[in-house]
Scaffold this active site. Structure first.
Site, short mmCIF file in Angstrom:
data_model
loop_
_atom_site.label_atom_id
_atom_site.label_comp_id
_atom_site.label_asym_id
_atom_site.label_seq_id
_atom_site.Cartn_x
_atom_site.Cartn_y
_atom_site.Cartn_z
N LYS A 195 0.75 -1.35 0.01
CA LYS A 195 -0.11 0.08 0.02
C LYS A 195 0.89 1.28 -0.09
CE LYS A 195 -3.42 -2.95 -0.10
NZ LYS A 195 -4.15 -3.35 1.14
C1 LIG Z 1 -5.28 -4.45 1.50
C2 LIG Z 1 -6.77 -4.61 1.42
C3 LIG Z 1 -7.21 -4.73 2.55
C4 LIG Z 1 -7.08 -5.65 3.85
O1 LIG Z 1 -5.93 -4.71 4.39
P1 LIG Z 1 -4.67 -5.66 5.31
O2 LIG Z 1 -4.06 -4.50 5.86
O3 LIG Z 1 -4.09 -6.48 4.12
O4 LIG Z 1 -5.75 -6.41 6.27
C5 LIG Z 1 -8.93 -4.57 2.44
N1 LIG Z 1 -9.57 -3.96 1.45
C6 LIG Z 1 -8.73 -3.76 0.49
C7 LIG Z 1 -9.46 -3.22 -0.75
C8 LIG Z 1 -7.29 -3.89 0.25
O5 LIG Z 1 -6.69 -3.69 -0.99
#
Ligand SMILES: *Cc1c(COP(=O)(O)O)cnc(C)c1O
Length: 423
Positions: A195
């Site tokens: 991210k």
């Molecule tokens: C990455 C992601 C999540 C989950 O986040 P984590 O930190 O991996 O638990 C939820 N929704 C979307 C759209 C994501 O891209």
């Protein structure tokens, strides 16, 4: 870009460019090490510092840090009191965690199809799925493009629903000049390494609602409070005149003295969803770099956009005028009808060229769990299902070099030429 950024493919011949990866520098490492040498590894001062930094960045009043984006989604569902019988409308073109968070609380996810040009949840589809049981809508800012928040807010207001933004792709994105983080009642972010900024694992919810923020702070810590103002009436010492000035006695839970330091109450069911201080230190160190990270992501997307103008088989997703796209993903639609190959073959060929393409996402309602437990099936969301057959994500991350970008474009050109009819 250091050499260590480039992993070797299996045969060790060609560098492999991943679809995403973190960018950690010496300053980040020093910030984490400093906390490791301090008194507080968790529940210390870095938590509030990181929360304030993120709240300020997005322009929200409150931010609550948790240990993943998934935990953040779960906390949001808890805060708005999702439970058995409640329906939450969300798109299938997302990571499974968006829907799972509803199920964690015993609620029912209801899938609303996406717009074919942007793959963002279609407000008309949302409205068609509303029933007397609907309690909330989750907008997913797919790939980093904010949803049509004006329409979604209008629908939410009209039907008395809560709007949640799953902005795990969209930290730093803007809609009509406003940053994602204040466009919904609750906004959820992830700090997974792919991210925009990372804490290893981590998540955050932003909101302007003090009560919702307080509920999520309780939830991330077992439902426990030490705040006397929140203690339950169930444990308040009897106020009868004969007890006035009397001492604590067997059967009393709460101490009568002013020293409450050992005392806490578990008010509701909660979890250990706490983020550590050293993770928050990493987040605090990363956040000021976000504008530069976003600038680089946009520049990479711009290079791809320009290259694909002359490649008729590759069609980038539409970007609406009123948004500033955060480009967590760079997704293109392959015009498979113009190619002598399906997406699977294109995928393998790109990988063989050392380009870490990926597919985002398998429509959530088609996973076996959802089919088995919620009776979802092919045909429920035809636009998302059709898109799944021809989308492909190209590498995009701030530490990509110009050579990486050129290599990805060269490989795409080569693969398209190879599979072009008559090519
Ligand atoms: C990455 C992601 C999540 C989950 O986040 P984590 O930190 O991996 O638990 C939820 N929704 C979307 C759209 C994501 O891209």
């Amino acid at each position: 870009m250091s050499i260590s950024m480039i992993r070797k493919t299996d045969n060790g011949q060609r560098p492999f460019i991943p679809y995403a990866r973190q960018w950690i520098d010496e300053e980040d490492i020093a910030a984490v090490v400093e906390v490791l040498r301090s008194d507080w590894l968790t529940t210390g001062p870095k938590i509030a510092e990181f929360e304030e930094a993120v709240a300020q960045f997005v322009g929200a009043k409150y931010a609550v840090a948790v240990n993943s984006g998934t935990a953040a989604l779960h906390a949001a569902m808890y805060a708005i009191d999702i439970g058995p019988g409640d329906e939450v409308i969300l798109p299938p073109m997302t990571f499974v965690a968006t829907a799972n968070a509803v199920v964690f609380q015993g609620g029912t996810p209801v899938f609303a199809d996406v717009n074919p040009d942007t793959l963002l949840i279609d407000p008309n589809e949302v409205e068609s799925k509303i029933t007397p049981r609907t309690k909330a809508i989750v907008a997913v800012d797919y790939a980093g493009q904010p949803c049509d928040y004006d329409s979604l807010q209008a629908i939410a207001r009209k039907h008395g629903l809560i709007l949640i933004a799953d902005a795990c792709h969209a930290l730093g994105a803007e809609y009509k000049g406003k940053r994602v983080g204040t466009l919904a009642d609750l906004t959820v972010f992830s700090f997974h390494p792919v991210k925009h900024i990372t804490t290893g694992e981590g998540g955050m919810i932003t909101t302007d609602d003090a009560e919702l923020a307080e509920r999520m702070r309780l939830f991330r810590h077992h439902g426990i409070t030490r705040d006397p103002k929140r203690f339950s009436p169930l444990t308040s010492p009897p106020a009868s005149p004969e007890r006035a000035g009397s001492r604590w006695r067997a059967g009393d839970l709460r101490p009568l003295t002013s020293d409450f330091s050992w005392y806490y109450e578990m008010l509701d069911m909660g979890y250990n969803y706490r983020l550590t201080d050293f993770q928050c230190a990493l987040g605090i160190s990363q956040l000021p770099k976000l504008p530069e990270f976003l600038r680089r992501r946009k520049a990479i997307a711009h290079c791809y956009d320009n290259a694909f103008v002359s490649m008729p088989e590759v069609s980038p997703l539409a970007v609406r005028k009123e948004v500033s796209h955060a480009y967590h993903l760079y997704v293109t639609k392959l015009k498979v009808e113009q190619l002598n190959a399906d997406r699977g073959q294109i995928f393998s060929s790109m990988r063989a060229e050392g380009i870490g393409v990926n597919v985002h996402y398998i429509p959530v309602h088609l996973h076996p769990y959802y089919r088995r437990c919620f009776n979802t099936k092919p045909g429920d969301c035809p636009v998302a299902e059709r898109a799944y057959e021809y989308i492909i994500s190209l590498p995009i991350f701030p530490a990509m070099s110009q050579k990486n970008i050129d290599d990805a474009i060269t490989a795409t050109t080569k693969v398209m030429q190879h599979f072009r009819y008559g090519g």
